[in-house]
Design a protein around this motif. Structure first.
Motif, PDB file in Angstrom:
ATOM      1  N   LEU A  79      10.369  12.730   4.037  1.00  0.00           N
ATOM      2  CA  LEU A  79      11.327  11.749   3.521  1.00  0.00           C
ATOM      3  C   LEU A  79      12.639  11.754   4.296  1.00  0.00           C
ATOM      4  O   LEU A  79      13.275  10.720   4.460  1.00  0.00           O
ATOM      5  N   GLY A  80      13.069  12.914   4.779  1.00  0.00           N
ATOM      6  CA  GLY A  80      14.353  13.032   5.453  1.00  0.00           C
ATOM      7  C   GLY A  80      14.230  12.883   6.954  1.00  0.00           C
ATOM      8  O   GLY A  80      14.255  13.868   7.676  1.00  0.00           O
ATOM      9  N   LEU A  81      14.091  11.658   7.417  1.00  0.00           N
ATOM     10  CA  LEU A  81      13.958  11.390   8.845  1.00  0.00           C
ATOM     11  C   LEU A  81      15.293  10.922   9.414  1.00  0.00           C
ATOM     12  O   LEU A  81      16.114  10.344   8.693  1.00  0.00           O
ATOM     13  N   PRO A  82      15.534  11.122  10.706  1.00  0.00           N
ATOM     14  CA  PRO A  82      16.850  10.842  11.277  1.00  0.00           C
ATOM     15  C   PRO A  82      17.178   9.358  11.470  1.00  0.00           C
ATOM     16  O   PRO A  82      18.343   8.987  11.432  1.00  0.00           O
ATOM     17  N   ASP A  83      16.199   8.511  11.673  1.00  0.00           N
ATOM     18  CA  ASP A  83      16.507   7.107  11.954  1.00  0.00           C
ATOM     19  C   ASP A  83      16.354   6.243  10.709  1.00  0.00           C
ATOM     20  O   ASP A  83      17.326   5.738  10.174  1.00  0.00           O
ATOM     21  N   ILE A  84      15.154   6.088  10.227  1.00  0.00           N
ATOM     22  CA  ILE A  84      14.937   5.412   8.942  1.00  0.00           C
ATOM     23  C   ILE A  84      14.208   6.407   8.054  1.00  0.00           C
ATOM     24  O   ILE A  84      13.305   7.094   8.510  1.00  0.00           O
ATOM     25  N   ASP A  85      14.626   6.525   6.811  1.00  0.00           N
ATOM     26  CA  ASP A  85      14.043   7.571   5.967  1.00  0.00           C
ATOM     27  C   ASP A  85      12.607   7.242   5.564  1.00  0.00           C
ATOM     28  O   ASP A  85      12.112   6.130   5.758  1.00  0.00           O
ATOM     29  N   GLY A  86      11.933   8.242   5.028  1.00  0.00           N
ATOM     30  CA  GLY A  86      10.536   8.094   4.645  1.00  0.00           C
ATOM     31  C   GLY A  86      10.296   7.027   3.593  1.00  0.00           C
ATOM     32  O   GLY A  86       9.247   6.389   3.577  1.00  0.00           O
ATOM     33  N   PHE A  87      11.247   6.815   2.712  1.00  0.00           N
ATOM     34  CA  PHE A  87      11.107   5.761   1.703  1.00  0.00           C
ATOM     35  C   PHE A  87      11.013   4.392   2.373  1.00  0.00           C
ATOM     36  O   PHE A  87      10.178   3.558   2.016  1.00  0.00           O
ATOM     37  N   GLU A  88      11.869   4.155   3.376  1.00  0.00           N
ATOM     38  CA  GLU A  88      11.850   2.876   4.101  1.00  0.00           C
ATOM     39  C   GLU A  88      10.577   2.750   4.938  1.00  0.00           C
ATOM     40  O   GLU A  88      10.001   1.666   5.032  1.00  0.00           O
ATOM     41  N   VAL A  89      10.137   3.840   5.530  1.00  0.00           N
ATOM     42  CA  VAL A  89       8.881   3.821   6.288  1.00  0.00           C
ATOM     43  C   VAL A  89       7.737   3.409   5.364  1.00  0.00           C
ATOM     44  O   VAL A  89       6.943   2.524   5.700  1.00  0.00           O
ATOM     45  N   ALA A  90       7.670   4.006   4.196  1.00  0.00           N
ATOM     46  CA  ALA A  90       6.609   3.665   3.239  1.00  0.00           C
ATOM     47  C   ALA A  90       6.697   2.197   2.829  1.00  0.00           C
ATOM     48  O   ALA A  90       5.680   1.499   2.743  1.00  0.00           O
ATOM     49  N   ARG A  91       7.913   1.714   2.582  1.00  0.00           N
ATOM     50  CA  ARG A  91       8.083   0.310   2.188  1.00  0.00           C
ATOM     51  C   ARG A  91       7.563  -0.622   3.285  1.00  0.00           C
ATOM     52  O   ARG A  91       6.822  -1.569   3.011  1.00  0.00           O
ATOM     53  N   LEU A  92       7.913  -0.325   4.530  1.00  0.00           N
ATOM     54  CA  LEU A  92       7.458  -1.145   5.648  1.00  0.00           C
ATOM     55  C   LEU A  92       5.940  -1.105   5.804  1.00  0.00           C
ATOM     56  O   LEU A  92       5.304  -2.133   6.039  1.00  0.00           O
ATOM     57  N   LEU A  93       5.370   0.069   5.635  1.00  0.00           N
ATOM     58  CA  LEU A  93       3.922   0.207   5.792  1.00  0.00           C
ATOM     59  C   LEU A  93       3.157  -0.470   4.672  1.00  0.00           C
ATOM     60  O   LEU A  93       2.056  -0.990   4.886  1.00  0.00           O
ATOM     61  N   ARG A  94       3.731  -0.493   3.477  1.00  0.00           N
ATOM     62  CA  ARG A  94       3.060  -1.156   2.355  1.00  0.00           C
ATOM     63  C   ARG A  94       3.036  -2.681   2.523  1.00  0.00           C
ATOM     64  O   ARG A  94       2.268  -3.365   1.869  1.00  0.00           O
ATOM     65  N   LEU A  95       3.831  -3.204   3.445  1.00  0.00           N
ATOM     66  CA  LEU A  95       3.822  -4.642   3.743  1.00  0.00           C
ATOM     67  C   LEU A  95       2.725  -5.019   4.739  1.00  0.00           C
ATOM     68  O   LEU A  95       2.467  -6.195   4.950  1.00  0.00           O
ATOM     69  N   GLU A  96       2.098  -4.025   5.345  1.00  0.00           N
ATOM     70  CA  GLU A  96       1.077  -4.246   6.371  1.00  0.00           C
ATOM     71  C   GLU A  96      -0.308  -4.400   5.738  1.00  0.00           C
ATOM     72  O   GLU A  96      -0.845  -3.439   5.187  1.00  0.00           O
ATOM     73  N   PRO A  97      -0.920  -5.590   5.835  1.00  0.00           N
ATOM     74  CA  PRO A  97      -2.256  -5.784   5.255  1.00  0.00           C
ATOM     75  C   PRO A  97      -3.310  -4.827   5.817  1.00  0.00           C
ATOM     76  O   PRO A  97      -4.185  -4.378   5.082  1.00  0.00           O
ATOM     77  N   ASN A  98      -3.203  -4.481   7.100  1.00  0.00           N
ATOM     78  CA  ASN A  98      -4.183  -3.582   7.717  1.00  0.00           C
ATOM     79  C   ASN A  98      -4.074  -2.139   7.234  1.00  0.00           C
ATOM     80  O   ASN A  98      -4.937  -1.327   7.522  1.00  0.00           O
ATOM     81  N   LEU A  99      -3.008  -1.827   6.506  1.00  0.00           N
ATOM     82  CA  LEU A  99      -2.808  -0.469   6.002  1.00  0.00           C
ATOM     83  C   LEU A  99      -2.947  -0.397   4.486  1.00  0.00           C
ATOM     84  O   LEU A  99      -2.561   0.601   3.878  1.00  0.00           O
ATOM     85  N   ALA A 100      -3.518  -1.427   3.900  1.00  0.00           N
ATOM     86  CA  ALA A 100      -3.624  -1.484   2.438  1.00  0.00           C
ATOM     87  C   ALA A 100      -4.393  -0.295   1.856  1.00  0.00           C
ATOM     88  O   ALA A 100      -4.080   0.180   0.770  1.00  0.00           O
ATOM     89  N   GLY A 101      -5.373   0.227   2.581  1.00  0.00           N
ATOM     90  CA  GLY A 101      -6.166   1.344   2.070  1.00  0.00           C
ATOM     91  C   GLY A 101      -5.658   2.709   2.477  1.00  0.00           C
ATOM     92  O   GLY A 101      -6.255   3.734   2.128  1.00  0.00           O
ATOM     93  N   THR A 102      -4.561   2.754   3.197  1.00  0.00           N
ATOM     94  CA  THR A 102      -4.015   4.027   3.671  1.00  0.00           C
ATOM     95  C   THR A 102      -3.300   4.761   2.545  1.00  0.00           C
ATOM     96  O   THR A 102      -2.504   4.180   1.829  1.00  0.00           O
ATOM     97  N   ARG A 103      -3.632   6.049   2.385  1.00  0.00           N
ATOM     98  CA  ARG A 103      -2.926   6.888   1.414  1.00  0.00           C
ATOM     99  C   ARG A 103      -1.663   7.418   2.061  1.00  0.00           C
ATOM    100  O   ARG A 103      -1.713   7.993   3.144  1.00  0.00           O
ATOM    101  N   ILE A 104      -0.533   7.206   1.407  1.00  0.00           N
ATOM    102  CA  ILE A 104       0.739   7.733   1.904  1.00  0.00           C
ATOM    103  C   ILE A 104       1.203   8.822   0.944  1.00  0.00           C
ATOM    104  O   ILE A 104       1.374   8.579  -0.250  1.00  0.00           O
TER     105      ILE A 104
END
Length: 143
Positions: A79-104
């Motif tokens: 969660l504590g990343l230097p550029d964009i935090d893990g929460f934002e990374v997860a939010r961005l990835l959840r917008l990706e249709p190709n990653l819909a089945g990915t467990r985060i």
């Protein structure tokens, strides 16, 4: 494959219920995201020893790029990343249709209840606190 065998000397009542258990993990593609290079690479090495295909990203932008490119089955995300935090990374990835089945799964040093709740609200599928015990890692991969 992990084998757990009973000890040679056991109490008679324990012998009746003891048995050997073999648990094999299905190989999975895993993206490990951790800004601590040593921790990330160590986890990748452990996962490789468990016959998992693992790749390390050291920041949020690299994680998003690699996730889009590789489409991993599981993302272990600090969660504590230097550029964009893990929460934002997860939010961005959840917008990706190709990653819909990915467990985060959040893999973090943050152990507060509010962090767990925020992770759940942001679409994380799991939450683990560092340092992660080997048995916890296996359970995470088996889920």
């Amino acid at each position: 494959v992990c084998t757990v065998a009973r000890p040679v000397a056991m109490a008679p009542e324990a012998q009746a219920t003891a048995r050997t258990v073999v648990v094999a993990l299905r190989p999975r593609s895993i993206l490990v995201v951790d800004d601590n290079i040593d921790s990330g690479e160590m986890l990748v090495a452990i996962l490789a020893g468990l016959e998992q295909l693992a790749v390390h990203a050291a920041d949020g932008r690299a994680a998003v790029r690699l996730a889009r490119e590789l489409r991993p089955e599981i993302i272990l995300l600090d969660l504590g990343l230097p550029d964009i935090d893990g929460f934002e990374v997860a939010r961005l990835l959840r917008l990706e249709p190709n990653l819909a089945g990915t467990r985060i799964v959040a893999l973090t040093g943050y152990a507060r209840d509010e962090d767990r709740e925020k992770a759940r609200a942001m679409g994380f599928d799991g939450y683990a606190v560092k340092p992660l015990a080997f048995d916890e890692l296996r359970a995470l991969l088996s889920a």
